[in-house]
Design a protein around this motif. Structure first.
Motif, PDB file in Angstrom:
ATOM      1  N   MET A   1       0.740  -1.391  -0.233  1.00 55.17           N
ATOM      2  CA  MET A   1       0.022   0.164   0.069  1.00 55.17           C
ATOM      3  C   MET A   1       0.853   1.097   0.144  1.00 55.17           C
ATOM      4  O   MET A   1       1.875   1.306   0.668  1.00 55.17           O
ATOM      5  CB  MET A   1      -0.855  -0.079   1.188  1.00 55.17           C
ATOM      6  N   ARG A   2       0.555   2.184  -0.977  1.00 52.94           N
ATOM      7  CA  ARG A   2       1.162   3.484  -0.856  1.00 52.94           C
ATOM      8  C   ARG A   2       0.112   4.711  -0.754  1.00 52.94           C
ATOM      9  O   ARG A   2      -0.913   4.583  -1.209  1.00 52.94           O
ATOM     10  CB  ARG A   2       2.072   3.878  -2.313  1.00 52.94           C
ATOM     11  N   ASP A 125      -5.210  15.068  14.277  1.00 54.33           N
ATOM     12  CA  ASP A 125      -4.147  14.026  14.382  1.00 54.33           C
ATOM     13  C   ASP A 125      -4.317  13.238  12.942  1.00 54.33           C
ATOM     14  O   ASP A 125      -3.658  12.109  12.954  1.00 54.33           O
ATOM     15  CB  ASP A 125      -3.923  13.420  15.370  1.00 54.33           C
ATOM     16  N   ALA A 126      -5.334  13.628  12.053  1.00 50.20           N
ATOM     17  CA  ALA A 126      -5.513  12.834  10.960  1.00 50.20           C
ATOM     18  C   ALA A 126      -4.739  12.716   9.715  1.00 50.20           C
ATOM     19  O   ALA A 126      -4.614  11.897   8.873  1.00 50.20           O
ATOM     20  CB  ALA A 126      -7.177  13.105  10.604  1.00 50.20           C
ATOM     21  N   TYR A 228      -4.717   7.969  16.782  1.00 50.48           N
ATOM     22  CA  TYR A 228      -5.933   8.448  15.943  1.00 50.48           C
ATOM     23  C   TYR A 228      -6.181   7.355  15.063  1.00 50.48           C
ATOM     24  O   TYR A 228      -7.504   7.083  14.900  1.00 50.48           O
ATOM     25  CB  TYR A 228      -5.685   9.669  15.134  1.00 50.48           C
ATOM     26  N   TRP A 229      -5.397   6.653  14.492  1.00 46.94           N
ATOM     27  CA  TRP A 229      -5.533   5.655  13.656  1.00 46.94           C
ATOM     28  C   TRP A 229      -5.876   4.309  14.323  1.00 46.94           C
ATOM     29  O   TRP A 229      -5.756   3.085  13.559  1.00 46.94           O
ATOM     30  CB  TRP A 229      -4.422   5.488  12.557  1.00 46.94           C
ATOM     31  N   GLY A 230      -5.853   4.243  15.456  1.00 44.98           N
ATOM     32  CA  GLY A 230      -5.993   3.121  16.259  1.00 44.98           C
ATOM     33  C   GLY A 230      -4.729   2.098  16.653  1.00 44.98           C
ATOM     34  O   GLY A 230      -5.225   0.929  16.963  1.00 44.98           O
ATOM     35  N   VAL A 231      -3.774   2.594  16.784  1.00 41.94           N
ATOM     36  CA  VAL A 231      -2.454   1.613  16.809  1.00 41.94           C
ATOM     37  C   VAL A 231      -2.238   1.411  18.124  1.00 41.94           C
ATOM     38  O   VAL A 231      -1.510   0.528  18.648  1.00 41.94           O
ATOM     39  CB  VAL A 231      -1.244   2.431  16.175  1.00 41.94           C
ATOM     40  N   ALA A 250      -3.015   1.253   9.097  1.00 44.87           N
ATOM     41  CA  ALA A 250      -2.990   2.236  10.113  1.00 44.87           C
ATOM     42  C   ALA A 250      -1.840   2.908  10.377  1.00 44.87           C
ATOM     43  O   ALA A 250      -1.625   4.182  10.354  1.00 44.87           O
ATOM     44  CB  ALA A 250      -3.731   1.590  11.229  1.00 44.87           C
ATOM     45  N   VAL A 251      -0.803   2.115  10.610  1.00 43.13           N
ATOM     46  CA  VAL A 251       0.635   2.524  10.694  1.00 43.13           C
ATOM     47  C   VAL A 251       0.981   3.524   9.389  1.00 43.13           C
ATOM     48  O   VAL A 251       1.818   4.696   9.721  1.00 43.13           O
ATOM     49  CB  VAL A 251       1.684   1.553  10.796  1.00 43.13           C
TER      50      VAL A 251
END
Length: 286
Positions: A1-2, A125-126, A228-231, A250-251
């Motif tokens: 994924m990019r 933080d998105a 923010y991305w659930g990590v 997410a990372v």
């Protein structure tokens, strides 16, 4: 994924963020103005107009929102401003996401979202990074008087209604000088920070950047993005740890790419400093 680099460009009213946005667009960035999208949400015939008329009948005439009258109401009343945001923000962000997806599909190198109200938006933080344009208070007042015809009192009230975005900044651009100085500073930011950051993300590896240790602020911003991305990340020394296994998408959305060397699993694509992310068993997070 990019992923295409996505950056928020913000600053208080009169700071010059729109001027900075135009310079970045000239550099090659894809630029979205959230304010322009929000204005379209209040065009005649849109659902939001009826909602505004229901709350403040005096600011809507023949189906058209009197924007100046609406501004006079909401910027003098925090509760009214919160109600207006509740009407306008959801459709605005939906349209922004649609347009960002279009930029990504088109192979845009970096996408810049210009917005006045990042602090308090819920999306602090998105983005991969936040650029804040700042200028001295008095100079901002003068600009609003000269270019927007606002009284000093109205300009000061509008400024007071906005939250300070500086605590959210990954990069600060000073616009306290001439237009030529702003041009130079923004182009330097594009060359030295945004383009290397975008390149690292698109390649999926950190090939460009400084290896200096991060500051507490830089670590805090990185942790906030990951969370923010659930990590579920937290600081540990000069690095970050997160419970394994992690969601690699997410990372990446938080601005990290696989580490090419060393014990860390990931490293920030941000070229300003080297921030490493290690994954550990949940019991070892303490």
């Amino acid at each position: 994924m990019r992923l295409v680099l996505t950056v928020a460009l913000t600053g208080g009213i009169g700071s010059g963020k729109s001027s900075a946005a135009r310079i970045l667009e000239d550099c090659g960035a894809g630029v979205l103005s959230l304010d322009d999208i929000a204005r379209s949400v209040l065009e005649p015939g849109r659902e939001a107009v009826a909602e505004v008329a229901g709350l403040w009948p005096g600011v809507v005439r023949d189906g058209t929102v009197d924007r100046r009258a609406l501004a006079d109401v909401v910027f003098a009343d925090p509760v009214a401003l919160e109600r207006l945001n509740g009407i306008v923000h959801p459709p605005t962000w939906r349209e922004a996401r649609r347009r960002l997806a279009g930029l990504e599909a088109a192979g845009c190198e970096a996408a810049v979202v210009e917005l006045a109200l990042l602090a308090g938006s819920g999306r602090e933080d998105a983005f991969h990074g936040n650029v804040v344009v700042e200028a001295p208070f008095g100079l901002r007042i003068d600009r609003l008087e000269r270019h927007r015809g606002m009284s000093r009192e109205a300009a000061a009230a509008r400024m007071a209604s906005q939250r300070d975005p500086l605590p959210l900044a990954d990069l600060v651009v000073n616009n306290g000088g001439s237009p030529a100085e702003l041009q130079r500073r923004v182009r330097d930011a594009w060359r030295d920070w945004l383009r290397p950051y975008a390149s690292n993300l698109l390649r999926g590896e950190r090939t460009r950047g400084d290896d200096r240790r991060p500051s507490r602020h830089e670590l805090g911003r990185a942790v906030a993005r990951l969370n923010y991305w659930g990590v579920g990340a937290r600081r540990r020394g000069d690095g970050i740890v997160a419970p394994a296994p992690v969601d690699r998408k997410a990372v990446l959305r938080a601005g990290f790419v696989p580490a090419a060397e060393g014990p860390a699993a990931f490293v920030s694509a941000n070229p300003a400093c080297r921030i490493e992310l290690s994954t550990v068993r949940d019991g070892a997070m303490g």
